[in-house]
Design an enzyme around this catalytic site. Structure first.
Site, PDB file in Angstrom:
ATOM      1  N   GLY A 200       0.751  -1.256   0.000  1.00 22.28           N
ATOM      2  CA  GLY A 200       0.000   0.000   0.000  1.00 22.28           C
ATOM      3  C   GLY A 200       0.779   1.302   0.000  1.00 22.28           C
ATOM      4  O   GLY A 200       1.176   1.815  -1.039  1.00 22.28           O
ATOM      5  N   GLY A 201       1.003   1.838   1.188  1.00 20.11           N
ATOM      6  CA  GLY A 201       1.587   3.166   1.322  1.00 20.11           C
ATOM      7  C   GLY A 201       2.950   3.309   0.658  1.00 20.11           C
ATOM      8  O   GLY A 201       3.382   4.417   0.349  1.00 20.11           O
ATOM      9  N   CYS A 252      -4.922   5.581  14.115  1.00 22.66           N
ATOM     10  CA  CYS A 252      -5.386   6.230  15.343  1.00 22.66           C
ATOM     11  C   CYS A 252      -6.808   6.774  15.217  1.00 22.66           C
ATOM     12  O   CYS A 252      -7.219   7.630  15.995  1.00 22.66           O
ATOM     13  CB  CYS A 252      -4.427   7.331  15.768  1.00 22.66           C
ATOM     14  SG  CYS A 252      -2.860   6.682  16.371  1.00 22.66           S
ATOM     15  N   LYS A 254      -8.802   7.882  12.159  1.00 15.22           N
ATOM     16  CA  LYS A 254      -9.356   8.813  11.166  1.00 15.22           C
ATOM     17  C   LYS A 254     -10.545   8.205  10.405  1.00 15.22           C
ATOM     18  O   LYS A 254     -11.602   8.823  10.302  1.00 15.22           O
ATOM     19  CB  LYS A 254      -8.278   9.265  10.153  1.00 15.22           C
ATOM     20  CG  LYS A 254      -7.236  10.199  10.738  1.00 15.22           C
ATOM     21  CD  LYS A 254      -6.224  10.676   9.717  1.00 15.22           C
ATOM     22  CE  LYS A 254      -5.443   9.540   9.097  1.00 15.22           C
ATOM     23  NZ  LYS A 254      -4.713   8.674  10.056  1.00 15.22           N
ATOM     24  N   ASP A 279      -8.424  10.334   5.158  1.00 14.28           N
ATOM     25  CA  ASP A 279      -6.973  10.238   5.389  1.00 14.28           C
ATOM     26  C   ASP A 279      -6.201  11.509   5.029  1.00 14.28           C
ATOM     27  O   ASP A 279      -5.256  11.852   5.726  1.00 14.28           O
ATOM     28  CB  ASP A 279      -6.412   9.057   4.593  1.00 14.28           C
ATOM     29  CG  ASP A 279      -5.048   8.587   5.090  1.00 14.28           C
ATOM     30  OD1 ASP A 279      -4.894   8.422   6.311  1.00 14.28           O
ATOM     31  OD2 ASP A 279      -4.135   8.402   4.266  1.00 14.28           O
ATOM     32  N   ASN A 371      -2.052  -4.890  10.351  1.00 17.66           N
ATOM     33  CA  ASN A 371      -2.156  -3.782   9.377  1.00 17.66           C
ATOM     34  C   ASN A 371      -2.791  -4.257   8.073  1.00 17.66           C
ATOM     35  O   ASN A 371      -2.547  -3.688   7.018  1.00 17.66           O
ATOM     36  CB  ASN A 371      -0.774  -3.169   9.111  1.00 17.66           C
ATOM     37  CG  ASN A 371      -0.865  -1.860   8.327  1.00 17.66           C
ATOM     38  OD1 ASN A 371      -1.761  -1.038   8.568  1.00 17.66           O
ATOM     39  ND2 ASN A 371       0.044  -1.659   7.378  1.00 17.66           N
ATOM     40  N   ARG A 404      -2.804   8.924  20.237  1.00 16.56           N
ATOM     41  CA  ARG A 404      -3.127   7.762  21.042  1.00 16.56           C
ATOM     42  C   ARG A 404      -2.268   7.864  22.283  1.00 16.56           C
ATOM     43  O   ARG A 404      -1.062   7.591  22.252  1.00 16.56           O
ATOM     44  CB  ARG A 404      -2.743   6.549  20.198  1.00 16.56           C
ATOM     45  CG  ARG A 404      -3.256   5.217  20.639  1.00 16.56           C
ATOM     46  CD  ARG A 404      -2.716   4.165  19.682  1.00 16.56           C
ATOM     47  NE  ARG A 404      -3.610   3.890  18.575  1.00 16.56           N
ATOM     48  CZ  ARG A 404      -4.613   3.036  18.624  1.00 16.56           C
ATOM     49  NH1 ARG A 404      -4.853   2.353  19.716  1.00 16.56           N
ATOM     50  NH2 ARG A 404      -5.370   2.833  17.554  1.00 16.56           N
ATOM     51  N   GLY A 500     -18.698   6.049  17.771  1.00 13.96           N
ATOM     52  CA  GLY A 500     -19.850   6.931  17.565  1.00 13.96           C
ATOM     53  C   GLY A 500     -19.976   7.985  18.656  1.00 13.96           C
ATOM     54  O   GLY A 500     -20.384   9.133  18.408  1.00 13.96           O
ATOM     55  N   ASP A 501     -19.608   7.610  19.876  1.00 13.20           N
ATOM     56  CA  ASP A 501     -19.754   8.545  20.992  1.00 13.20           C
ATOM     57  C   ASP A 501     -18.794   9.731  20.896  1.00 13.20           C
ATOM     58  O   ASP A 501     -18.951  10.709  21.634  1.00 13.20           O
ATOM     59  CB  ASP A 501     -19.600   7.803  22.322  1.00 13.20           C
ATOM     60  CG  ASP A 501     -20.803   6.900  22.581  1.00 13.20           C
ATOM     61  OD1 ASP A 501     -21.942   7.405  22.453  1.00 13.20           O
ATOM     62  OD2 ASP A 501     -20.603   5.702  22.860  1.00 13.20           O
TER      63      ASP A 501
HETATM   64  P1  GTP Z   1      -4.644   4.983   8.778  1.00 13.31           P
HETATM   65  O1  GTP Z   1      -5.461   4.426   7.679  1.00 13.31           O
HETATM   66  O2  GTP Z   1      -3.447   4.140   9.100  1.00 13.31           O
HETATM   67  O3  GTP Z   1      -4.258   6.402   8.555  1.00 13.31           O
HETATM   68  O4  GTP Z   1      -5.518   4.835  10.136  1.00 13.31           O
HETATM   69  P2  GTP Z   1      -6.755   5.676  10.698  1.00 13.31           P
HETATM   70  O5  GTP Z   1      -6.265   6.891  11.406  1.00 13.31           O
HETATM   71  O6  GTP Z   1      -7.781   5.877   9.646  1.00 13.31           O
HETATM   72  O7  GTP Z   1      -7.321   4.696  11.856  1.00 13.31           O
HETATM   73  P3  GTP Z   1      -8.653   3.811  11.897  1.00 13.31           P
HETATM   74  O8  GTP Z   1      -9.900   4.638  11.915  1.00 13.31           O
HETATM   75  O9  GTP Z   1      -8.566   2.769  10.855  1.00 13.31           O
HETATM   76  O10 GTP Z   1      -8.521   3.145  13.337  1.00 13.31           O
HETATM   77  C1  GTP Z   1      -7.407   2.375  13.693  1.00 13.31           C
HETATM   78  C2  GTP Z   1      -7.673   1.584  14.942  1.00 13.31           C
HETATM   79  O11 GTP Z   1      -8.086   2.439  15.999  1.00 13.31           O
HETATM   80  C3  GTP Z   1      -8.771   0.547  14.770  1.00 13.31           C
HETATM   81  O12 GTP Z   1      -8.354  -0.653  15.376  1.00 13.31           O
HETATM   82  C4  GTP Z   1      -9.938   1.125  15.503  1.00 13.31           C
HETATM   83  O13 GTP Z   1     -10.779   0.133  16.014  1.00 13.31           O
HETATM   84  C5  GTP Z   1      -9.283   1.963  16.606  1.00 13.31           C
HETATM   85  N1  GTP Z   1     -10.133   3.130  16.954  1.00 13.31           N
HETATM   86  C6  GTP Z   1     -10.650   4.042  16.101  1.00 13.31           C
HETATM   87  N2  GTP Z   1     -11.397   4.972  16.763  1.00 13.31           N
HETATM   88  C7  GTP Z   1     -11.334   4.637  18.069  1.00 13.31           C
HETATM   89  C8  GTP Z   1     -11.891   5.218  19.249  1.00 13.31           C
HETATM   90  O14 GTP Z   1     -12.608   6.228  19.246  1.00 13.31           O
HETATM   91  N3  GTP Z   1     -11.593   4.602  20.428  1.00 13.31           N
HETATM   92  C9  GTP Z   1     -10.811   3.477  20.487  1.00 13.31           C
HETATM   93  N4  GTP Z   1     -10.566   2.946  21.679  1.00 13.31           N
HETATM   94  N5  GTP Z   1     -10.272   2.897  19.389  1.00 13.31           N
HETATM   95  C10 GTP Z   1     -10.522   3.468  18.198  1.00 13.31           C
HETATM   96  C1  SPV Z   2      -1.132   5.254   7.024  1.00 16.55           C
HETATM   97  O1  SPV Z   2      -0.243   4.477   7.410  1.00 16.55           O
HETATM   98  O2  SPV Z   2      -1.279   6.404   7.490  1.00 16.55           O
HETATM   99  C2  SPV Z   2      -2.084   4.805   5.992  1.00 16.55           C
HETATM  100  C3  SPV Z   2      -1.813   3.556   5.313  1.00 16.55           C
HETATM  101  O3  SPV Z   2      -3.049   5.491   5.690  1.00 16.55           O
HETATM  102  S1  SPV Z   2      -0.594   3.735   4.117  1.00 16.55           S
HETATM  103  O4  SPV Z   2      -1.225   4.027   2.824  1.00 16.55           O
HETATM  104  O5  SPV Z   2       0.119   2.458   4.049  1.00 16.55           O
HETATM  105  O6  SPV Z   2       0.284   4.818   4.444  1.00 16.55           O
HETATM  106 MN    MN Z   3      -3.182   7.383   6.989  1.00 11.38          MN
END
Ligand code: GTP
Ligand code: SPV
Ligand code: MN
Length: 592
Positions: A200-201, A252, A254, A279, A371, A404, A500-501
């Site tokens: 991917g990235g 984290c 998004k 993203d 991942n 986080r 959601g909260d």
């Molecule tokens: P990238 O695609 O890598 O940029 O990640 P992202 O920032 O889009 O993160 P994503 O929403 O996929 O969440 C990553 C992980 O964090 C998952 O395992 C989720 O379940 C967890 N997560 C997301 N939101 C929350 C939240 O509000 N609380 C908790 N405890 N975990 C969360």
């Molecule tokens: C990230 O790591 O922030 C992602 C996945 O969104 S990647 O495209 O592999 O960078």
């Molecule tokens: Mn990302």
């Protein structure tokens, strides 16, 4: 047949053909027929597995090499002309040396293979925000992912015309040799070269390499911003929509926040959430003096584990057609996919992400890589914003930073003004995740969630933020906040239900933007009075006392953190913007 007469494009491709020596060249026109043909070819070689077409139409599974499952930050380079331009947080290589090394690796590597030429647009084709790229690759997986993640095809080249303003991208799979894996950005040449990866990235060059590393540099030169931010719209019961951009580090939250489902209580009142992007944001000032953002992507490359009907039904729904799954488990009984956290019923007759037989009912091993990802078309998303294709973007009311952090960072706080907001973004820290190779759970500084993605000196990047702010009327500038969904109690449990909260916190943020609610002026910024965060319906999960405790400023911890910030800033020497040095001094004084 070439799809353009653009000389800069044709001569660059000729050079690269000479270098890598493909057997064939195929231009990707974006047509359905061509996509079908590529899918069929990939299935015949085992590069893709066709999934159950009744349950998952047009969906496929792919497994990367076991040593190639995440971004490799240690092998990612910013090849600016001087080390100082790349700055202390980037790996740097001198451009001519880098080209030589990369060309030596790439030379002849397409022999016996096909070169795919992918013309793509980041942003709606023809939008004033949009930019064109061309990626050369020898991977059908990359082609099919780029077709989902970006706008691909002939019309992109029509818009480009004879212009030389496009980003060059060369991807060579080579032997997927970890020791020769390099992801190199040449911001001053609008060029990206990626070798020895298929993940991917590292290889979907429109994403992190272009839309963040190259684009952040372009934005600096051209007066706009490329950020690692989701964009979401919150519609209130009166039908007004406010947009928020939020920067959280990889994995984290998004994608989850961008598609959140409002809690029952909010749904009943008539709240809706609209996803514009999950993203990346490209942000620039509009004619009315406000900041506008577009999502330059056209799909979601989302983390699979943890995605389920409860946590993120919109993401799950997005993966039900036209999706490529990478490194998840393969359920052989019904030819579908599974990952940890999808449900409590792992398949017994399955293949895990590495390709070995796997009994999910009995095995201690994971079925999906932490991942593992889905590549899903944005149009599939049930809450996709009607503004998704708006070439002028959406107006931003608030910018939210977040990481986080088990301790220290409160659930939410607001910066005092734009410059303090830039400071708050610059001191972000977060525990590392599986999105990048290396240790997981280690706290590190990740300013604006851009540590791995800023294409130039981070100190210049901060100054750019400050300069942008100086051009904005404070009344029209987005308000800047910080959130932390990941505070833990002494037993290691999350103290906030999240998902959601999180809308409950966003509601406070919007209310602050509209001057509708008071806040406590503290050492670190404005913090909500616990009573102003709506916890109705959260009985048993959050009490007023626990909410109060995650809104507290723990001075000793902040004193400690201020030392860490000082050490981090010291890396930049006297390039640290004066504004940020002053903000740090203020913080230190405040938490003394
Ligand atoms: P990238 O695609 O890598 O940029 O990640 P992202 O920032 O889009 O993160 P994503 O929403 O996929 O969440 C990553 C992980 O964090 C998952 O395992 C989720 O379940 C967890 N997560 C997301 N939101 C929350 C939240 O509000 N609380 C908790 N405890 N975990 C969360
Ligand atoms: C990230 O790591 O922030 C992602 C996945 O969104 S990647 O495209 O592999 O960078
Ligand atoms: Mn990302």
């Amino acid at each position: 047949m070439a799809l353009t007469t653009n000389k800069s494009v044709l001569s660059w491709i000729d050079e690269k053909v000479e270098l890598v020596k493909p057997d064939n060249i195929v231009w990707i026109d974006g047509s359905k027929e061509q996509i079908e043909e590529l899918r069929a070819t990939a299935c015949s070689t085992g590069e893709l597995i066709k999934l159950n077409q009744e349950l998952l139409p047009d969906c496929y599974l792919h497994r990367t090499a076991v040593n190639d499952v995440a971004r490799v930050e240690g092998r990612t380079f910013i090849c600016a002309s001087t080390k100082e331009e790349a700055g202390p947080t980037n790996n740097w290589m001198e451009p001519s040396e880098a080209y030589k090394m990369l060309y030596d690796i790439a030379r002849d590597s397409y022999k016996g293979r096909t070169m795919y030429v992918i013309p793509y647009s980041m942003g709606p084709v023809g939008s004033p925000f949009a930019k064109v790229g061309i990626e050369l690759t020898d991977s059908i997986y990359v082609v099919l992912n780029m077709v989902i993640m970006t706008r691909v095809g002939k019309d992109v080249l029509e818009v480009l015309g004879d212009s030389n303003d496009w980003v060059r991208g060369l991807h060579c799979r080579c032997d997927i040799d970890e020791e020769k894996r390099y992801i190199c950005q040449f911001p001053q040449d609008n060029t990206i070269i990626s070798v020895n990866s298929g993940y991917g990235g590292n290889v979907l060059l429109g994403k992190k390499c272009f839309a963040l590393r190259i684009a952040s540099y372009q934005g600096w030169k051209e007066g706009w911003q490329a950020e690692h931010m989701l964009i979401l719209g919150i519609e209130n019961p009166q039908g007004e929509v406010k947009y928020i951009c939020a920067a959280f580090p990889s994995a984290c939250g998004k994608t989850n926040l961008a598609m959140l489902i409002p809690p029952e209580l909010y749904k009943e009142k008539g709240y809706k959430v609209w996803c514009v992007g999950d993203d990346i944001s490209w942000i620039r000032k509009g004619p009315d003096g406000r900041l506008y953002a577009i999502n330059p992507e056209n799909g979601f490359f989302g983390v699979a584990p943890g995605t389920n009907v409860k946590s993120n039904p919109n993401a799950l729904a997005s993966t039900k057609k036209g999706t490529i799954f990478t490194n998840v488990a393969h359920n052989l009984d019904d030819n579908t996919v599974w990952w940890e956290g999808l449900d409590k019923n792992p398949p017994a007759n399955a293949v895990e992400w590495k390709g070995n037989p796997w009994n999910g009912q009995e095995s201690e091993e994971k079925g999906a890589h932490p991942n593992s990802r889905f590549t899903a078309p944005a149009v599939n998303c049930p809450c996709l914003s009607p503004e998704f294709e708006n070439p002028n973007g959406v107006p931003i009311s608030a910018i939210v930073f977040g990481g986080r952090r088990a301790k220290l960072a409160p659930l939410v706080y607001q910066s005092r003004d734009w410059n303090h907001g830039v400071f708050v973004g610059s001191i972000m820290a977060s525990e590392t995740t599986a999105a990048a190779a290396g240790a997981v759970g280690v706290v590190r500084r990740d300013p604006m969630a851009m540590l791995p993605f800023c294409g130039y000196n981070m100190a210049d990047y901060w100054q750019h933020w400050i300069d942008i702010g100086a051009t904005l009327d404070p009344e029209k500038a987005p308000k800047i906040f910080n959130v932390n969904w990941f505070r833990k109690d002494d037993e290691g449990n999350f103290m906030w239900p999240g998902f959601g909260d999180n809308l409950r916190v966003l509601e406070w943020i919007i209310n602050r933007c509209e001057g509708k609610v008071d806040a406590k002026d503290t050492e670190i910024g404005y913090i909500p009075y616990a009573k102003d965060i709506n916890i109705e319906g959260l009985e048993g999960e959050v009490s007023l006392e626990s909410l109060e405790s995650i809104l507290e400023v723990e001075k000793e911890l902040w004193q400690e953190d201020a030392k860490g910030i000082e050490e981090f800033y010291a890396k930049f020497g006297d390039k640290i913007p004066a504004v940020l040095a002053e903000e740090l001094a203020t913080l230190k004084k405040n938490v003394q």
